[in-house]
Design a protein around this motif. Structure first.
Motif, PDB file in Angstrom:
ATOM      1  N   SER A   1     -15.477  14.725 -45.145  1.00  0.00           N
ATOM      2  CA  SER A   1     -14.072  14.288 -45.124  1.00  0.00           C
ATOM      3  C   SER A   1     -13.958  12.778 -44.984  1.00  0.00           C
ATOM      4  O   SER A   1     -12.906  12.203 -45.258  1.00  0.00           O
ATOM      5  CB  SER A   1     -13.329  14.976 -43.973  1.00  0.00           C
ATOM      6  OG  SER A   1     -13.786  14.512 -42.714  1.00  0.00           O
ATOM      7  N   GLN A   2     -15.042  12.119 -44.547  1.00  0.00           N
ATOM      8  CA  GLN A   2     -15.025  10.663 -44.380  1.00  0.00           C
ATOM      9  C   GLN A   2     -15.611   9.929 -45.585  1.00  0.00           C
ATOM     10  O   GLN A   2     -15.586   8.700 -45.628  1.00  0.00           O
ATOM     11  CB  GLN A   2     -15.816  10.293 -43.118  1.00  0.00           C
ATOM     12  CG  GLN A   2     -15.255  10.897 -41.847  1.00  0.00           C
ATOM     13  CD  GLN A   2     -16.069  10.548 -40.620  1.00  0.00           C
ATOM     14  OE1 GLN A   2     -16.933   9.675 -40.663  1.00  0.00           O
ATOM     15  NE2 GLN A   2     -15.797  11.222 -39.504  1.00  0.00           N
TER      16      GLN A   2
ATOM     17  N   ASP B   1     -15.727   8.368 -49.108  1.00  0.00           N
ATOM     18  CA  ASP B   1     -14.732   7.792 -50.009  1.00  0.00           C
ATOM     19  C   ASP B   1     -15.219   7.937 -51.447  1.00  0.00           C
ATOM     20  O   ASP B   1     -16.282   7.399 -51.797  1.00  0.00           O
ATOM     21  CB  ASP B   1     -14.525   6.308 -49.672  1.00  0.00           C
ATOM     22  CG  ASP B   1     -13.306   5.725 -50.362  1.00  0.00           C
ATOM     23  OD1 ASP B   1     -12.902   6.265 -51.407  1.00  0.00           O
ATOM     24  OD2 ASP B   1     -12.756   4.743 -49.847  1.00  0.00           O
TER      25      ASP B   1
ATOM     26  N   LYS C   1     -22.449   6.200 -37.634  1.00  0.00           N
ATOM     27  CA  LYS C   1     -21.239   5.996 -36.846  1.00  0.00           C
ATOM     28  C   LYS C   1     -21.429   4.872 -35.841  1.00  0.00           C
ATOM     29  O   LYS C   1     -20.505   4.078 -35.609  1.00  0.00           O
ATOM     30  CB  LYS C   1     -20.865   7.293 -36.122  1.00  0.00           C
ATOM     31  CG  LYS C   1     -19.538   7.234 -35.374  1.00  0.00           C
ATOM     32  CD  LYS C   1     -19.196   8.581 -34.786  1.00  0.00           C
ATOM     33  CE  LYS C   1     -17.827   8.542 -34.127  1.00  0.00           C
ATOM     34  NZ  LYS C   1     -17.718   7.573 -33.038  1.00  0.00           N
TER      35      LYS C   1
ATOM     36  N   TRP D   1      -8.165   9.877 -39.748  1.00  0.00           N
ATOM     37  CA  TRP D   1      -8.475   9.529 -41.126  1.00  0.00           C
ATOM     38  C   TRP D   1      -7.287   9.807 -42.032  1.00  0.00           C
ATOM     39  O   TRP D   1      -6.522  10.753 -41.804  1.00  0.00           O
ATOM     40  CB  TRP D   1      -9.693  10.316 -41.621  1.00  0.00           C
ATOM     41  CG  TRP D   1     -10.981   9.777 -41.097  1.00  0.00           C
ATOM     42  CD1 TRP D   1     -11.530  10.023 -39.882  1.00  0.00           C
ATOM     43  CD2 TRP D   1     -11.873   8.867 -41.761  1.00  0.00           C
ATOM     44  NE1 TRP D   1     -12.712   9.327 -39.734  1.00  0.00           N
ATOM     45  CE2 TRP D   1     -12.950   8.617 -40.879  1.00  0.00           C
ATOM     46  CE3 TRP D   1     -11.873   8.255 -43.013  1.00  0.00           C
ATOM     47  CZ2 TRP D   1     -14.005   7.784 -41.204  1.00  0.00           C
ATOM     48  CZ3 TRP D   1     -12.925   7.419 -43.334  1.00  0.00           C
ATOM     49  CH2 TRP D   1     -13.975   7.185 -42.448  1.00  0.00           C
TER      50      TRP D   1
ATOM     51  N   ARG E   1     -10.357   6.636 -48.769  1.00  0.00           N
ATOM     52  CA  ARG E   1     -10.278   7.156 -47.411  1.00  0.00           C
ATOM     53  C   ARG E   1     -10.473   6.035 -46.388  1.00  0.00           C
ATOM     54  O   ARG E   1     -11.315   5.161 -46.579  1.00  0.00           O
ATOM     55  CB  ARG E   1     -11.303   8.268 -47.186  1.00  0.00           C
ATOM     56  CG  ARG E   1     -11.062   9.408 -48.158  1.00  0.00           C
ATOM     57  CD  ARG E   1     -11.552  10.737 -47.699  1.00  0.00           C
ATOM     58  NE  ARG E   1     -10.892  11.771 -48.504  1.00  0.00           N
ATOM     59  CZ  ARG E   1     -10.719  13.012 -48.141  1.00  0.00           C
ATOM     60  NH1 ARG E   1     -11.124  13.396 -46.953  1.00  0.00           N
ATOM     61  NH2 ARG E   1     -10.117  13.878 -48.933  1.00  0.00           N
TER      62      ARG E   1
ATOM     63  N   LYS F   1      -9.943   4.978 -41.908  1.00  0.00           N
ATOM     64  CA  LYS F   1      -9.785   5.463 -40.533  1.00  0.00           C
ATOM     65  C   LYS F   1      -8.954   4.470 -39.732  1.00  0.00           C
ATOM     66  O   LYS F   1      -9.121   3.258 -39.856  1.00  0.00           O
ATOM     67  CB  LYS F   1     -11.160   5.647 -39.892  1.00  0.00           C
ATOM     68  CG  LYS F   1     -11.094   6.135 -38.446  1.00  0.00           C
ATOM     69  CD  LYS F   1     -12.467   6.439 -37.882  1.00  0.00           C
ATOM     70  CE  LYS F   1     -13.277   5.211 -37.639  1.00  0.00           C
ATOM     71  NZ  LYS F   1     -14.513   5.478 -36.881  1.00  0.00           N
TER      72      LYS F   1
ATOM     73  N   ARG G   1     -15.432   3.664 -43.845  1.00  0.00           N
ATOM     74  CA  ARG G   1     -16.475   4.317 -43.050  1.00  0.00           C
ATOM     75  C   ARG G   1     -17.456   3.308 -42.456  1.00  0.00           C
ATOM     76  O   ARG G   1     -18.097   3.570 -41.432  1.00  0.00           O
ATOM     77  CB  ARG G   1     -17.211   5.332 -43.928  1.00  0.00           C
ATOM     78  CG  ARG G   1     -18.296   6.114 -43.220  1.00  0.00           C
ATOM     79  CD  ARG G   1     -18.786   7.264 -44.068  1.00  0.00           C
ATOM     80  NE  ARG G   1     -19.238   6.835 -45.371  1.00  0.00           N
ATOM     81  CZ  ARG G   1     -20.453   6.391 -45.635  1.00  0.00           C
ATOM     82  NH1 ARG G   1     -21.331   6.263 -44.653  1.00  0.00           N
ATOM     83  NH2 ARG G   1     -20.802   6.048 -46.856  1.00  0.00           N
TER      84      ARG G   1
ATOM     85  N   GLU H   1      -9.561  16.794 -39.477  1.00  0.00           N
ATOM     86  CA  GLU H   1     -11.011  16.759 -39.276  1.00  0.00           C
ATOM     87  C   GLU H   1     -11.530  17.908 -38.423  1.00  0.00           C
ATOM     88  O   GLU H   1     -12.683  17.945 -38.075  1.00  0.00           O
ATOM     89  CB  GLU H   1     -11.413  15.448 -38.596  1.00  0.00           C
ATOM     90  CG  GLU H   1     -11.811  14.371 -39.570  1.00  0.00           C
ATOM     91  CD  GLU H   1     -12.657  13.313 -38.886  1.00  0.00           C
ATOM     92  OE1 GLU H   1     -13.793  13.105 -39.323  1.00  0.00           O
ATOM     93  OE2 GLU H   1     -12.190  12.705 -37.910  1.00  0.00           O
TER      94      GLU H   1
END
Length: 751
Positions: free
Chosen positions: A441-442, A444, A490, A671, A682, A684, A700, A727
């Motif tokens: 989902s993160q 792009d 991350k 997100w 995408r 955040k 990201r 998410e």
């Protein structure tokens, strides 16, 4: 040699039909703590329901408001009913049992088909809630049961079904009161989730406190773990002779963890019964199972040894080839090898899984009617429904959905082998699926499929397709590898994002400080005729003092208030005073004011020469005013420019629209997907500054890519150019959606 516990007399032992004194203390402590936690939950329920209401359409929103009103009105009754039910559980335990041993009651799945259409969904939620809570305090509960049995001199069996402190009893006590409220199923389940989060999460503490009360009362204080109960009592039938399924044998391979071993799967099968009835008659197995799992394959289903097709027994049973779970797994292994050989873009328009199964079985066993076990047929239908939801999920880019969609056969095999797949939140295959979906989902799409995140998801999917046979440990190792990769990524992005956030927050705070200081000075100076030295003293020197104080101390500090009063004093001191009292006051104030100004400017290291020149000229103005002389003055214009007149336009959304409030409260980490010239991108939320005044979004890798205010983001959401990405655990959301859809379909049939 095992340790023997001597049954010594304990003060407060139970008289027949009475509650032992130590147990009374446990009851009082348990009632006090659980009621307090329930009160905390109800305090926050209003806000939670209001937030959820804002996400709904106008027609749905009223249901949440009704639930809020109902909770407010019925709060006292709900708490009272909860406490009364808990107390009743303790009193019931204290009453002499009707028989020497308490019978362990099992869930009657047959009765579940007769309940109200919402009760089954509620019962699933309650059972899962109790199970999750019990997992965290299982050993403590065993010890507690043994201590309570000791209080009753081992004349009473205390177990999961009659121990008042069992999570299932606590859930039942709350549910009993909740049933009396006029709430629909959606609001009821939301409240149950709040109860789980605020009350059930403390079950371990509640049980520990109960044990502590009993220890303080001298009830087996040295016992650390409960005695191990025998698997069977002497003289009873051996395990091998007890019922183990319809065929009387120990379940093998695919039957392991079947409906008898997993209540959730049994409940899901109950939901599918009505769906099967829609296709061929009540309770009869039809090819294809639930709606949405259509199939043209000639597949039958075995029920009690009889093959059924389209709701009716197959006329010529001799022509039926029965497919066992082991046979089915073998066919699925071969289909998985076919999947392994397909390219990335192949197979999208292939026939459904049951057609593939039927064709492969025809090739291997000749054209016949192939019959699946009912449980296996249900698993195929459920997994197909779950993947239908996954492939329709808007939170995943289409490229990621295509990858995850290739896991349908491996996960189907997992579910056939282990039916707890549907209920075990910590099942390694579910955790890996959720992890891949969260990472996906993160991703792009603009970063392309050569991006390292996409490639790692692709590698994990192909490892499963290539290597998974029946050993679920593969999912554990892949989860560990992917989690480490994802956490490393991350960690790097968080460091970059932190610098972006600090810079943006610093910039925003500086802008706010400057605006506040200019507003303070404009309010006191603009529109007046003041000496030029005063304008320069305040606008060039003292403005910096105010600015730094606002940044360091804030506008609610005492120092800030004092420095604002200095501005008032400076302005008042250069007004044209005529009254003798005002002149006397100015004469007394002037040296103090000069000293204060000098001290403030020195503390910020303002230019010493400039400071001296300004203060000398300022003192000269005071001396001229004290002599009654005129001083040269200039008209002071506001430093903050007036807002230009805006043309009369209708705003796209009112300022109090629920989307504006929702956006202003979005937490960092949310997100979104932005449509950028037709291409999705995408980002955040890295920083939500001053409740939506400025919202900074990063990609990201932590690099800033977009900036909104709460209002402009709300407009973009309203127009569809931006959407929020959910998410949450993908498998859990899919399972909830499938249960909800089946429940609604069942309701439509019943009505």
């Amino acid at each position: 040699m095992s340790k023997v516990t001597q049954l010594k007399p304990v003060s407060g032992k139970a008289a027949p039909g009475s509650m032992p004194r130590p147990l009374e203390k446990v009851c009082a402590r348990y009632l006090s703590l659980s009621a307090a936690y329930l009160g905390d939950m109800l305090d926050g329920a209003d806000d939670k329901l209001f937030d959820l209401a804002e996400k709904e359409t106008d027609s749905e929103r009223e249901r949440y408001f009704e639930a809020m009103r109902e909770l407010r009105i019925q709060r006292a009754g709900l708490v009272g009913s909860f406490k009364q039910a808990i107390n009743h559980q303790f009193l019931t335990l204290a009453r002499p049992p009707e028989t020497e041993t308490l019978e362990k009651t099992s869930v009657d799945l047959d009765s579940l088909t007769l309940v109200n259409e919402d009760e089954l969904e509620t019962s699933v939620a309650l059972d899962n809630m109790a199970r999750r809570a019990r997992n965290g305090c299982n050993e403590q509960l065993k010890v507690l049961c043994h201590r309570i049995e000791y209080l009753f001199e081992s004349k009473r069996e205390v177990n999961e079904h009659n121990n008042p402190l069992e999570p299932r009893q606590l859930v039942a006590c709350f549910s009993e009161g909740l049933e009396k409220l006029s709430l629909d199923i959606k609001a009821r389940l939301i409240i149950l989730k709040l109860f789980e989060r605020e009350v059930m999460a403390e079950t371990g503490y509640l049980v520990s406190e109960a044990n502590k009360v009993l220890i303080d009362a001298g009830v087996l204080p040295e016992m650390k773990s409960a005695p191990i109960a025998p698997a069977r009592k002497p003289g009873s039938r051996s395990l091998a002779s007890q019922g183990q399924g319809s065929d009387g044998g120990i379940p093998m391979s695919g039957n392991v963890g079947g409906p008898s071993n997993d209540q959730m799967f049994g409940l899901l099968q109950e939901l599918l019964v009505t769906m099967r009835g829609m296709q061929g008659g009540p309770g009869n197995g039809g090819a294809g199972g639930a709606p949405g799992v259509a199939s043209e394959a000639a597949m039958a289903v075995m029920q009690n040894g009889v093959p059924y097709m389209n709701g009716a027994p197959v006329a010529n049973a001799a022509s039926v080839h029965q497919v066992s779970s082991d046979d089915l797994l073998g066919v699925l292994n071969r289909l998985q090898r076919v999947e392994r050989s397909l390219g990335e873009d192949e197979g999208e328009d292939r026939a459904d899984l049951k057609t593939d199964l039927s064709e492969l079985l025809d090739n291997e066993h000749g054209e016949a009617i192939h019959a699946l076990d009912q449980a296996d047929d249900d698993v195929i239908n459920l997994v197909a429904l779950l993947f239908d939801f996954i492939l329709d999920d808007e939170g995943l880019p289409s490229e990621i959905k295509a990858l995850i969609g290739r896991l349908q056969i491996p996960l189907l095999k997992v579910a056939i082998i282990d039916k707890t797949f549907f209920s075990n939140d910590n099942h390694e295959a579910r955790l890996l699926l959720n992890m891949l979906a969260r990472a996906g989902s993160q991703w792009d799409p603009q970063q392309g499929i050569q991006d390292d995140l996409y490639q790692r998801i692709n590698q994990a999917v192909h490892r499963i397709i290539d290597d998974y046979e029946d050993d679920a440990s593969l999912f554990s190792s892949l989860l560990q590898e992917f989690q480490q990769f994802f956490d490393n990524q991350k960690s790097r992005s968080d460091r970059v994002e932190q610098r972006v956030r600090e810079a943006e927050e610093g910039k925003a705070r500086a802008e706010q400080a400057r605006s506040e200081v200019v507003a303070v000075l404009d309010k006191r100076m603009a529109g007046r005729q003041l000496p030029d030295v005063v304008v320069r003293l305040l606008r060039q020197g003292w403005q910096q003092v105010l600015y730094l104080t606002w940044l360091r101390e804030g506008d609610d500090s005492g120092l800030w208030q004092q420095q604002v009063k200095v501005v008032d004093a400076v302005v008042w001191s250069v007004l044209e005073h005529r009254e003798q009292a005002a002149l006397e006051k100015l004469k007394d104030l002037s040296p103090k004011l000069l000293k204060t100004l000098h001290s403030g400017l020195s503390q910020i290291n303002y230019d010493a020469v400039e400071t001296k020149q300004l203060l000398v000229k300022f003192r000269d103005v005071h001396q001229q005013l004290l002599k009654g002389l005129q001083t040269e003055r200039v008209a002071v214009e506001p430093e903050q420019p007036a807002e230009p007149a805006q043309p009369e336009t209708v705003p796209e959304l009112p300022e109090n629209h629920f989307l504006v409030k929702k956006c202003s409260q979005l937490p960092p980490g949310q997100w979104i997907e932005i449509q950028d010239d037709g291409e999705p991108r995408r980002a955040k939320l890295a920083a939500n500054i001053r409740a939506g005044v400025k919202m900074v979004f990063t990609n990201r890798r932590g690099i800033k890519v977009q900036e909104f205010s709460a209002y402009t983001l709300a407009v973009a959401l309203h127009n569809g150019t931006v959407k929020l990405i959910e998410e949450g655990a993908l498998f859990d959301r899919a399972l909830e959606a499938v249960i909800g859809d089946l429940r609604r379909m069942q309701g439509n049939v019943q009505h």
